[in-house]
Scaffold this active site. Structure first.
Site, short mmCIF file in Angstrom:
data_model
loop_
_atom_site.label_atom_id
_atom_site.label_comp_id
_atom_site.label_asym_id
_atom_site.label_seq_id
_atom_site.Cartn_x
_atom_site.Cartn_y
_atom_site.Cartn_z
N ARG A 100 0.83 -1.21 0.00
CA ARG A 100 0.00 0.00 0.00
C ARG A 100 0.86 1.25 0.00
NH1 ARG A 100 -4.00 1.72 4.94
NH2 ARG A 100 -2.13 2.67 5.80
N CYS A 102 -0.01 5.31 0.94
CA CYS A 102 -1.04 6.17 1.51
C CYS A 102 -0.44 7.57 1.60
CB CYS A 102 -1.46 5.68 2.89
SG CYS A 102 -2.86 6.59 3.59
#
Length: 123
Positions: A100, A102
């Protein structure tokens, strides 16, 4: 390449698609927290994160995949102070613990608080 479309997630509001399947990989467009039935967004990061996740899930399902097959996400937050609350919702959905990124962004469409895009293998 196959376009993925579903009425269970907000329709594209520009020159893009909700998602694509390419060689057994599902790519979703970034999903903002708009309820596809009402066209509105709830207040607060928790409810907005919840709706963004539901919208991603609807596109994954329409493409023949699910949260357990997601291997990469990109998450956009309007305020990094929302990071912990966002994560509490996110982890309920993205059970595969995908790679991920972010990031905080200056502004999201409609001045919303979060947006999520995902990449998954097809079932």
């Amino acid at each position: 390449m196959k376009v993925i479309e579903t009425k269970n997630a907000p329709g594209a509001i520009g020159p893009y698609s909700q998602g694509f399947e390419v060689n057994g990989i599902i790519y979703t467009s970034g999903q903002i927290p708009v309820d596809p039935e009402t066209g509105k967004a709830a207040e607060g990061i928790e409810l907005q994160a919840e709706q963004s996740c539901k919208n991603v899930g609807a596109i994954l399902e329409a493409g023949g995949s699910d949260f357990g097959k997601v291997f990469k996400t990109t998450c956009f937050l309007a305020d990094m102070d929302d990071f912990a609350a966002f994560n509490q919702v996110y982890e309920k959905y993205f059970i595969s613990k995908p790679a991920r990124s972010c990031v905080a962004v200056k502004t999201l469409p409609k001045n919303l608080l979060c947006e999520i895009e995902a990449v998954a293998v097809k079932e």
